[in-house]
Design a protein around this motif. Structure first.
Motif, PDB file in Angstrom:
ATOM      1  N   ASN A   1       0.842  -1.207   0.000  1.00 14.59           N
ATOM      2  CA  ASN A   1       0.000   0.000   0.000  1.00 14.59           C
ATOM      3  C   ASN A   1       0.871   1.248   0.000  1.00 14.59           C
ATOM      4  O   ASN A   1       0.725   2.141   0.829  1.00 14.59           O
ATOM      5  CB  ASN A   1      -0.941   0.009   1.203  1.00 14.59           C
ATOM      6  CG  ASN A   1      -1.970  -1.094   1.151  1.00 14.59           C
ATOM      7  OD1 ASN A   1      -2.422  -1.482   0.066  1.00 14.59           O
ATOM      8  ND2 ASN A   1      -2.339  -1.620   2.298  1.00 14.59           N
ATOM      9  N   ALA A   2       1.788   1.281  -0.957  1.00 13.01           N
ATOM     10  CA  ALA A   2       2.761   2.365  -1.017  1.00 13.01           C
ATOM     11  C   ALA A   2       2.739   3.053  -2.374  1.00 13.01           C
ATOM     12  O   ALA A   2       2.479   2.436  -3.402  1.00 13.01           O
ATOM     13  CB  ALA A   2       4.165   1.820  -0.749  1.00 13.01           C
ATOM     14  N   VAL A   3       2.996   4.365  -2.338  1.00 14.19           N
ATOM     15  CA  VAL A   3       3.332   5.124  -3.540  1.00 14.19           C
ATOM     16  C   VAL A   3       4.807   5.459  -3.416  1.00 14.19           C
ATOM     17  O   VAL A   3       5.231   6.050  -2.418  1.00 14.19           O
ATOM     18  CB  VAL A   3       2.501   6.411  -3.665  1.00 14.19           C
ATOM     19  CG1 VAL A   3       2.989   7.243  -4.849  1.00 14.19           C
ATOM     20  CG2 VAL A   3       1.026   6.089  -3.829  1.00 14.19           C
ATOM     21  N   ILE A   4       5.588   5.064  -4.421  1.00 16.06           N
ATOM     22  CA  ILE A   4       7.037   5.212  -4.364  1.00 16.06           C
ATOM     23  C   ILE A   4       7.500   6.089  -5.531  1.00 16.06           C
ATOM     24  O   ILE A   4       7.258   5.750  -6.693  1.00 16.06           O
ATOM     25  CB  ILE A   4       7.737   3.848  -4.438  1.00 16.06           C
ATOM     26  CG1 ILE A   4       7.249   2.929  -3.311  1.00 16.06           C
ATOM     27  CG2 ILE A   4       9.258   4.022  -4.378  1.00 16.06           C
ATOM     28  CD1 ILE A   4       7.717   1.485  -3.445  1.00 16.06           C
ATOM     29  N   SER A   5       8.154   7.202  -5.214  1.00 14.55           N
ATOM     30  CA  SER A   5       8.738   8.052  -6.242  1.00 14.55           C
ATOM     31  C   SER A   5      10.222   7.749  -6.344  1.00 14.55           C
ATOM     32  O   SER A   5      10.946   7.823  -5.343  1.00 14.55           O
ATOM     33  CB  SER A   5       8.537   9.535  -5.897  1.00 14.55           C
ATOM     34  OG  SER A   5       7.175   9.885  -5.955  1.00 14.55           O
ATOM     35  N   CYS A   6      10.675   7.411  -7.530  1.00 12.65           N
ATOM     36  CA  CYS A   6      12.075   7.034  -7.737  1.00 12.65           C
ATOM     37  C   CYS A   6      12.839   8.143  -8.447  1.00 12.65           C
ATOM     38  O   CYS A   6      12.258   8.955  -9.178  1.00 12.65           O
ATOM     39  CB  CYS A   6      12.158   5.760  -8.568  1.00 12.65           C
ATOM     40  SG  CYS A   6      11.446   4.319  -7.750  1.00 12.65           S
TER      41      CYS A   6
END
Length: 256
Positions: free
Chosen positions: A159-164
């Motif tokens: 349940n994550a939003v990950i910005s790379c």
């Protein structure tokens, strides 16, 4: 008089809170039912019907536009909650620097209730140095090693939003880890858009003092890597963040 008016607002807020809670809970149940019955999850035409009905009922109200805008916010919140109910993956944002990954990621996490992770920010916090400092003191290879460790760790969340960072796609191991629990969304932007956004930022070590042609060459070089890694592609040129997030949620709900 002022106290009476404030008491009236407080009473309205209580009603609104209770009503909105019921509405959002119903939206979550609807999403679960649609998923169970294999029904279309994303139905923007339903929102249009509701807005038209509201407009008809508010013809003589001086606050018609404000109320319609309020409902649009409710729709956006509902879509985010429904996405969480039916989309069993992390959402990973990739793209060239300046494509808006941080801004879009924070907005998307707020709407969906997902936890937000920014890979570059985590690296800076753990290293006690900015990305530009790491590059200047230790070189790109040292930064990529820290990036690799961070992505390996953050990919295990749910349940994550990950910005790379823009260069995460240079290491295929990063993509493998991110795809284990996530779907990758490429925020696509034209080189002209990216250049205008980053040309005056001294915190971007790979593009510092570079000309437009040099940045364009780097963008084109990485474009196939983004395309090959991405599960979804979203054009972001000249679009407000709310529209970009709406597109992302619509895409993942259609395929959930």
């Amino acid at each position: 008089m002022l106290d009476l008016l404030r008491a009236e607002i407080d009473a309205c807020d209580t009603i609104l809170t209770e009503t909105l809670t019921r509405r959002l809970m119903a939206a979550a149940r609807i999403a679960a039912y649609k998923k169970e019955q294999s029904l279309a999850l994303y139905q923007p035409e339903r929102e249009a019907v509701i807005l038209n009905k509201i407009a008809e009922n508010l013809e003589s109200t001086p606050y018609a536009k404000h109320i319609q805008d309020f409902y649009r916010c409710i729709f956006r919140l509902s879509r985010g909650i429904q996405m969480r109910e039916v989309f069993p993956h992390n959402l990973v944002l990739i793209g060239f620097m300046g494509s808006g990954k941080t801004t879009v990621g924070q907005y998307l996490a707020d709407l969906s209730g997902y936890t937000y992770y920014d890979v570059d920010t985590i690296i800076e916090q753990q290293a006690g140095k900015s990305v530009s400092e790491i590059f200047s003191r230790y070189g790109e290879a040292a930064f990529r090693a820290l990036e690799r460790q961070t992505i390996e760790s953050v990919s295990n969340n749910e349940n994550a939003v990950i910005s790379c960072g823009g260069g995460c796609i240079l290491d295929q191991n990063n993509i493998i880890d991110l795809k284990q629990k996530g779907k990758l969304v490429w925020l696509m932007a034209e080189a002209e858009t990216l250049y205008e956004r980053i040309k005056y930022q001294g915190t971007r070590p790979l593009v510092l003092n570079k000309t437009f042609e040099e940045i364009k060459e780097l963008v084109e070089k990485r474009r196939p890597l983004y395309s090959g890694a991405a599960d979804y592609q979203v054009a972001v040129d000249r679009k407000p963040v709310s529209d970009i997030v709406d597109v992302i949620i619509g895409m993942v709900m259609r395929q959930a």
